[in-house]
Design a protein around this motif. Structure first.
Motif, PDB file in Angstrom:
ATOM      1  N   PHE A 242      -4.975 -44.225  10.824  1.00  0.00           N
ATOM      2  CA  PHE A 242      -4.968 -45.177   9.698  1.00  0.00           C
ATOM      3  C   PHE A 242      -5.086 -46.631  10.134  1.00  0.00           C
ATOM      4  CE2 PHE A 242      -2.724 -41.568   7.629  1.00  0.00           C
ATOM      5  CZ  PHE A 242      -3.577 -41.405   6.551  1.00  0.00           C
ATOM      6  N   THR A 246      -0.343 -49.673  10.626  1.00  0.00           N
ATOM      7  CA  THR A 246       0.292 -48.721   9.700  1.00  0.00           C
ATOM      8  C   THR A 246       1.668 -48.293  10.217  1.00  0.00           C
ATOM      9  OG1 THR A 246      -1.947 -47.917   9.356  1.00  0.00           O
ATOM     10  CG2 THR A 246      -0.176 -46.644   8.343  1.00  0.00           C
ATOM     11  N   CYS A 268       1.468 -47.674   2.659  1.00  0.00           N
ATOM     12  CA  CYS A 268       0.295 -47.434   1.807  1.00  0.00           C
ATOM     13  C   CYS A 268      -0.961 -48.091   2.391  1.00  0.00           C
ATOM     14  CB  CYS A 268       0.553 -47.952   0.396  1.00  0.00           C
ATOM     15  SG  CYS A 268      -0.846 -47.694  -0.691  1.00  0.00           S
ATOM     16  N   THR A 269      -1.988 -47.260   2.554  1.00  0.00           N
ATOM     17  CA  THR A 269      -3.222 -47.748   3.177  1.00  0.00           C
ATOM     18  C   THR A 269      -4.033 -48.615   2.216  1.00  0.00           C
ATOM     19  OG1 THR A 269      -4.254 -45.685   2.502  1.00  0.00           O
ATOM     20  CG2 THR A 269      -3.446 -45.804   4.752  1.00  0.00           C
ATOM     21  N   GLY A 272      -0.965 -51.828   1.633  1.00  0.00           N
ATOM     22  CA  GLY A 272      -0.267 -52.285   2.836  1.00  0.00           C
ATOM     23  C   GLY A 272       1.243 -52.210   2.707  1.00  0.00           C
ATOM     24  N   LEU A 323      -7.617 -40.831   0.971  1.00  0.00           N
ATOM     25  CA  LEU A 323      -7.002 -42.096   1.393  1.00  0.00           C
ATOM     26  C   LEU A 323      -7.974 -42.912   2.234  1.00  0.00           C
ATOM     27  CD1 LEU A 323      -3.440 -40.833   2.407  1.00  0.00           C
ATOM     28  CD2 LEU A 323      -4.044 -42.198   0.393  1.00  0.00           C
ATOM     29  N   ARG A 324      -8.646 -42.231   3.136  1.00  0.00           N
ATOM     30  CA  ARG A 324      -9.577 -42.919   4.026  1.00  0.00           C
ATOM     31  C   ARG A 324     -10.677 -43.651   3.260  1.00  0.00           C
ATOM     32  NH1 ARG A 324     -11.476 -42.260   9.228  1.00  0.00           N
ATOM     33  NH2 ARG A 324      -9.348 -42.823   9.654  1.00  0.00           N
TER      34      ARG A 324
END
Ligand code: DAH
Length: 347
Positions: A242, A246, A268-269, A272, A323-324
């Motif tokens: 991530f 992270t 949280c990606t 932040g 998520l990515r």
């Protein structure tokens, strides 16, 4: 009236003949322009004759003027015709130089599905840490899917409402965890494996649930494997996957096959950690279940629980792909619409 007696009229007749030939036969625009200047230019042949009209006796001026104008018109027409011909020849040549064939359709050689790409990426990170990638069957026995993992058959996870039973005692695996038991039965420690694979559950399909989905299982067993190794391995993985900034946290949880068990969460990606719709305002996102392997599992597979310790984890690469890429709905990944999927293909 005969032209014989008037040298200027004779001169004009000669100019017409020569000039028309020169203009008509001009090989290119440059030759045409040279001929035009020579016969029609301000100090060209026609202008020269007309300029001398003043020196003629009055009665000869008119026919010379008329003839001069007629010659001029004839030369101008010839010039115009030849100029048009040369222009046409030039544009025909330009067209011939152009490739008029229709370009072919570029073939798309295809690419990895975003979930496949994420699985490969995750397994590559763990490979650097000494984990081998292995596989196991999608059709499993109850023993591997539940019993060996310390899940009693009256546990809700084993219920027909949650699981696809094929025949008595045979199921479509509900997770990749049974490959833990299969690996330990066939290999002695040290064991470090990651196990990507498809799992099946009776789920109502929605934006975050599918009945057929991917998991990646992880298992590390050896003498002296402790929570510190577990935690640092997971934290290293999170930073690699991530991004270095992270953060990771472990929250107590329960799984029958690990003790203690933890839910791994990452900052949280998307926001932040400040709180957004993706993390439901908490700043944290769950990415996997995990824990230290329960001694009951070692006993089931014939490992000495006094000698060996280990950790295990299970995550959903579909969710990791969402998520990515910031994809809002898991179903988009499973519909197989190439127009959507090819956006994420690296090839
Ligand atoms: N098998 C669990 C599931 O499907 C996920 C899991 C949790 C796997 C904890 C593990 C673990 O290896 O230690 O929900």
């Amino acid at each position: 009236m005969s032209e014989g007696g008037n040298p200027l009229l004779e001169r004009l007749a000669a100019i017409e003949e020569e000039g028309v030939a020169a203009l008509r036969d001009a090989a290119d625009e440059e030759a045409l322009e040279t001929a035009r200047v020579r016969y029609l230019g301000r100090s060209g042949a026609v202008a020269d004759v007309l300029g001398r009209i003043g020196s003629l006796p009055a009665d000869q001026r008119r026919p010379v003027g008329q003839k001069g104008n007629a010659v001029k018109r004839a030369l101008e027409e010839t010039h115009e015709t030849r100029a048009a011909e040369l222009r046409m020849r030039e544009s025909a040549r330009a067209a011939a130089d152009r490739d008029l064939t229709r370009p072919g359709r570029t073939a798309w050689p295809g690419g990895s599905h975003p979930v496949t790409a994420v699985i490969d990426e995750i397994c590559d990170i763990f490979r650097e840490l000494g984990f081998t990638r292995v596989r196991g069957p999608e059709v499993e026995t109850e023993w591997y899917n539940f019993t060996a993992l310390n899940i009693p058959l009256d546990h809700p996870a084993a219920d027909v409402h949650d699981t696809f039973y094929l025949e008595d005692g045979v199921v479509l695996r509900t997770h990749t965890s049974p490959v833990q038991a299969r690996t330990m039965q066939t290999h002695q420690p040290p064991v470090r494996v990651v196990v990507p694979g498809v799992c099946y559950r009776r789920e109502s399909i929605d934006a975050s649930h599918a009945a057929v989905f991917d998991q990646i299982e992880g298992l590390a067993v050896d003498e002296g494997v402790d929570f510190v190794e577990f935690r640092s391995t997971i934290e290293h993985f999170v930073r690699r996957f991530f991004g270095a900034e992270t953060r990771t946290r472990f929250r107590p949880d329960f799984f029958p096959f690990t003790e203690p068990s933890a839910q791994v969460e990452v900052s949280c990606t998307i926001c932040g950690g400040s709180g957004c719709a993706t993390c439901k305002g908490t700043g944290w996102i769950e990415i996997m279940g995990s824990g230290m392997v329960d001694p009951a599992v070692f006993e089931a597979v014939g490992y000495d629980p006094e000698r060996y310790t280990g950790y295990a984890f299970g995550m959903g690469p579909g969710r990791m792909a969402l998520l990515r890429h910031g994809i809002p709905d898991l179903r988009l990944l499973h519909e197989g619409d190439v127009r959507f999927l090819r956006q994420f293909a690296s090839t």
